[in-house]
Enzyme design. Sequence first.
Site, mmCIF file in Angstrom:
data_model
loop_
_atom_site.group_PDB
_atom_site.id
_atom_site.type_symbol
_atom_site.label_atom_id
_atom_site.label_comp_id
_atom_site.label_asym_id
_atom_site.label_seq_id
_atom_site.Cartn_x
_atom_site.Cartn_y
_atom_site.Cartn_z
ATOM 1 N N HIS A 123 0.875 -1.182 0.000
ATOM 2 C CA HIS A 123 0.000 0.000 0.000
ATOM 3 C C HIS A 123 0.909 1.228 0.000
ATOM 4 O O HIS A 123 2.012 1.180 0.567
ATOM 5 C CB HIS A 123 -0.833 -0.048 1.280
ATOM 6 C CG HIS A 123 -1.903 0.981 1.403
ATOM 7 N ND1 HIS A 123 -1.643 2.282 1.759
ATOM 8 C CD2 HIS A 123 -3.246 0.904 1.228
ATOM 9 C CE1 HIS A 123 -2.788 2.957 1.815
ATOM 10 N NE2 HIS A 123 -3.771 2.144 1.482
ATOM 11 N N ASP A 200 3.474 -4.288 7.977
ATOM 12 C CA ASP A 200 2.238 -3.512 7.876
ATOM 13 C C ASP A 200 1.085 -4.495 8.093
ATOM 14 O O ASP A 200 0.791 -5.318 7.228
ATOM 15 C CB ASP A 200 2.183 -2.869 6.479
ATOM 16 C CG ASP A 200 0.836 -2.215 6.190
ATOM 17 O OD1 ASP A 200 -0.096 -2.363 7.006
ATOM 18 O OD2 ASP A 200 0.723 -1.551 5.142
ATOM 19 N N GLN A 203 -4.067 -5.174 7.041
ATOM 20 C CA GLN A 203 -5.008 -6.185 6.552
ATOM 21 C C GLN A 203 -4.784 -7.524 7.238
ATOM 22 O O GLN A 203 -5.433 -8.509 6.887
ATOM 23 C CB GLN A 203 -4.864 -6.368 5.029
ATOM 24 C CG GLN A 203 -5.120 -5.128 4.213
ATOM 25 C CD GLN A 203 -6.571 -4.667 4.262
ATOM 26 O OE1 GLN A 203 -7.472 -5.410 4.639
ATOM 27 N NE2 GLN A 203 -6.798 -3.419 3.901
ATOM 28 N N LYS A 226 -10.208 -0.808 10.521
ATOM 29 C CA LYS A 226 -10.255 -2.028 9.705
ATOM 30 C C LYS A 226 -10.510 -3.259 10.571
ATOM 31 O O LYS A 226 -10.521 -4.380 10.086
ATOM 32 C CB LYS A 226 -8.947 -2.195 8.933
ATOM 33 C CG LYS A 226 -8.737 -1.113 7.868
ATOM 34 C CD LYS A 226 -7.527 -1.395 7.043
ATOM 35 C CE LYS A 226 -7.021 -0.211 6.256
ATOM 36 N NZ LYS A 226 -7.842 0.135 5.103
ATOM 37 N N CYS A 364 -4.748 2.272 -3.709
ATOM 38 C CA CYS A 364 -3.530 2.868 -3.123
ATOM 39 C C CYS A 364 -2.332 1.944 -3.315
ATOM 40 O O CYS A 364 -1.509 1.780 -2.401
ATOM 41 C CB CYS A 364 -3.713 3.188 -1.644
ATOM 42 S SG CYS A 364 -4.897 4.479 -1.367
HETATM 43 N N1 PLP Z 1 -1.600 -0.686 4.599
HETATM 44 C C1 PLP Z 1 -2.505 -1.487 4.025
HETATM 45 C C2 PLP Z 1 -2.101 -2.866 3.581
HETATM 46 C C3 PLP Z 1 -3.809 -1.036 3.844
HETATM 47 O O1 PLP Z 1 -4.711 -1.830 3.256
HETATM 48 C C4 PLP Z 1 -4.157 0.274 4.276
HETATM 49 C C5 PLP Z 1 -5.498 0.805 4.045
HETATM 50 O O2 PLP Z 1 -6.214 0.368 3.170
HETATM 51 C C6 PLP Z 1 -3.165 1.046 4.882
HETATM 52 C C7 PLP Z 1 -1.903 0.537 5.037
HETATM 53 C C8 PLP Z 1 -3.473 2.418 5.406
HETATM 54 O O3 PLP Z 1 -4.347 2.342 6.493
HETATM 55 P P1 PLP Z 1 -4.959 3.664 7.141
HETATM 56 O O4 PLP Z 1 -5.606 4.414 6.031
HETATM 57 O O5 PLP Z 1 -5.939 3.149 8.134
HETATM 58 O O6 PLP Z 1 -3.838 4.411 7.750
#
Ligand code: PLP
Length: 406
Positions: A123, A200, A203, A226, A364
């Site tokens: 992401h 990260d 998910q 999430k 993203c």
């Molecule tokens: N990393 C991953 C794999 C994600 O799917 C997301 C959001 O979709 C993020 C980071 C960013 O999360 P947040 O917008 O809650 O900071």
Amino acid sequence: MIFPIDKIRSDFPILHQEVYNRPLVYFDNAASTQKPIRVIAAIQRYYEHDNCNIHRGVHYLSIKATEAYEEARKEICEFINAGNKREIIFTKGTTESLNLVATTFGKRYLNPGDEVISTIMEHHSNFVPWQQVCLERGARFRVAGLSSRGELDLEELYGMINEKTRLIALTHVSNVLGTINPVKEITAIAHQRNIAVLVDGAQGVSHLPVDVRDMDCDFYCFSGHKMYAPMGIGVLYGKEKILEELPPYQMGGEMIKEVYVDHTTFNELPFKFEAGTPNVEGVVGLREAIHYLNELGMKEVASYEESLLKYAMEKLSGIENIRVFGTSKQKASLVSFLIGNIHPFDAGTIIDKMGIAVRTGHHCAMPLMDYLKIPGTLRASFAFYNTTEEIDRLIASINKVKEMFK
Ligand code: PLP
């Protein structure tokens, strides 16, 4: 165990509504999950009985709100099996957690010529901060690719490791492909070379039981929204030893110990990284969401979601001209796909009019879209409150799209 799906669905008021005169099907859980009534109620209760700014207050409400906040930290520590509460930092979400680590790790450890390795499935939130900090520090940002199934190319990743590598930043679960990465194995190999690993978990934590000590990663980041909790709250887990060595990220509030005209001393962990008035409401909601998940059991959640994924993959494979992206053996409950040459935005708009919320676009993950040479995908991401009947409706809507574009 039979998964109590009817009871679970009744816990989520938002699911029981019609959109465009059809019962809502919510398949955008990878973007944000819905909230059970008890999370909503916990926040209301907090504002009706406990609301106050926390820490340093000597009066009743401040003490009560502080207790709720710190108790949540303890429970989150247990939920991911962290070593102790000092390793749990509250942030706005995964993105802030990742920026915090990239910025402070960069300042402390990255020098010209050093290298950071990431992956093409990240992401933007776990890609751009590392890319940018490497540019600033004169370090090299390297990116590992994928197999044809959308699995991380481990040979390529391990081949990139050398004496200049300082950190590997990778996702636990891809938000586009669903791929579950072998983070424990990667961490073990990285640690043999004294390389830090950041995972990260945006998910990961909502779909799988997470044990950061077993994984042995140095950092693990996730977002409340999430995982059935409110927006604007998230967590950074970091090993105490490494967090101690990192400089503060933002200044002011609880992260301060003493301030003089010519210098300042900083608070100890975890407060060193919690500047300003925190999101107490979010923490209260996150704590309640964790109670809920604990009662369901993360293993049961994972196994029910796996059955949804299997069902969806089978049904999709029965439709002609569907391209599914991500067929990893270890895969979380989401499907990204394209219907023939139909633009995902056009297909998504028709599917929406049938009452089904799917996400369309690059999710993203623009570097991944470039790598796959596609403009974007349609993504249906499942939570434990979804059903196979809802997947049947998705399949019917895909057939409808195909018919309309014939
Ligand atoms: N990393 C991953 C794999 C994600 O799917 C997301 C959001 O979709 C993020 C980071 C960013 O999360 P947040 O917008 O809650 O900071």
